[in-house]
Design an enzyme around this catalytic site. Sequence first.
Site, PDB file in Angstrom:
ATOM      1  N   GLN A 201       4.935   7.838   1.395  1.00 56.43           N
ATOM      2  CA  GLN A 201       5.807   6.752   1.857  1.00 56.43           C
ATOM      3  C   GLN A 201       5.483   5.423   1.170  1.00 56.43           C
ATOM      4  O   GLN A 201       6.361   4.590   0.959  1.00 56.43           O
ATOM      5  CB  GLN A 201       5.655   6.614   3.379  1.00 56.43           C
TER       6      GLN A 201
ATOM      7  N   HIS B 120       6.870   0.228  -2.170  1.00 50.56           N
ATOM      8  CA  HIS B 120       7.667   1.452  -2.283  1.00 50.56           C
ATOM      9  C   HIS B 120       8.109   1.765  -3.710  1.00 50.56           C
ATOM     10  O   HIS B 120       9.132   2.410  -3.923  1.00 50.56           O
ATOM     11  CB  HIS B 120       8.864   1.413  -1.321  1.00 50.56           C
TER      12      HIS B 120
ATOM     13  N   ARG C 234      -4.014  -0.355   4.655  1.00 53.19           N
ATOM     14  CA  ARG C 234      -2.772  -0.138   3.899  1.00 53.19           C
ATOM     15  C   ARG C 234      -2.266  -1.462   3.323  1.00 53.19           C
ATOM     16  O   ARG C 234      -1.914  -1.553   2.146  1.00 53.19           O
ATOM     17  CB  ARG C 234      -1.730   0.490   4.824  1.00 53.19           C
TER      18      ARG C 234
ATOM     19  N   SER D   7       9.563   1.661   7.085  1.00 51.27           N
ATOM     20  CA  SER D   7       8.363   1.393   6.297  1.00 51.27           C
ATOM     21  C   SER D   7       7.121   1.343   7.202  1.00 51.27           C
ATOM     22  O   SER D   7       6.776   2.340   7.833  1.00 51.27           O
ATOM     23  CB  SER D   7       8.539   0.093   5.491  1.00 51.27           C
TER      24      SER D   7
ATOM     25  N   GLN E 168       7.795  -5.004   7.937  1.00 47.14           N
ATOM     26  CA  GLN E 168       7.476  -6.376   7.550  1.00 47.14           C
ATOM     27  C   GLN E 168       8.734  -7.234   7.425  1.00 47.14           C
ATOM     28  O   GLN E 168       9.769  -6.768   6.968  1.00 47.14           O
ATOM     29  CB  GLN E 168       6.710  -6.376   6.232  1.00 47.14           C
TER      30      GLN E 168
END
Length: 314
Positions: A252, A203, A119, A94, A13
């Site tokens: 992750q 994260h 997600r 990511s 992103q």
Amino acid sequence: MTNARLAFVFPGQGSQQIGMLADAAAEFPEIHTTFSEASDVLGYDLWDLCQNGEQADINLTERTQPLLLTASVALYRAWCARGGVHPARMAGHSLGEWSALVCAGTLAFTDAVHLVQERGRLMQKAVPAGEGAMAAVIGLDDTAVESACAEAAEDEVVAAVNYNSPGQVVIAGSSAAVSRAIEACKTAGAKRAMLLPVSAPFHTELMRPAAEKLAAQIESTEFHAPEIPVIHNVHARPESAPAAIKVLMVEQIYSPVRWTECVQAMVADGTGQLVECGPGKVLAGLAKRIDRSLTCHNIDTPDQFNTALLATAE
């Protein structure tokens, strides 16, 4: 044919822009074909959105994630269709790790589109708008950033989450804790510490609920052993067992992106050339800061694409 010195990396992103890949789409039919496949899964015209929409629209996480996945896969398909050599290894930052897994043959593209849309939706919902934040810290070593976060936490969450390159770390967590950590980093000698235009603390442990909800959908999706090794964000190593890859893709979501270690691992394994497969030049820039010996290419315009084809051919 595989180039043993070549790695492909896939952006996450932040690389999305209105009008991206317009020139590439005029030359490579795989772009439109891939976007059409994604649109069928998503239920809206993804190409029209990224060409004619508003930047705010494509910055919505549940749209950004399938958009960047689709852009990366489209470019990789165009690369393969033109006889581009195969890389010996891959990694993605990511979200980009999903692009790497698709291009490595681990899961079907349409399955990945569905999963990354979900997600993005779950990650955005995990923390109410305004309650989470992310910030970039420039000019401070990793240990000092980690210490500043520990000092600033005060029973809230704030942690280093993206180890992007030496001296460039992203922190994330609860908004108030991130603000305190920014000041602590500045006091410790950071050249810059600034909030990023991101509304969720990716994260961090705050993302664990999103990961737990996505886990069942990942588990029910067919994964295969990768045809090309993928270096994973969580531990900066490749993994071949599909069941283990599924676990890593859940972890992750709430674990730091160890990008510096990922690039270093690829270099240690023989990588000398790196292609950023997606819009923008973020990862190529980071790679040069991690290891100046790397030769980096971008392929999001026809001229750059054709230059990289020639430069990487063995």
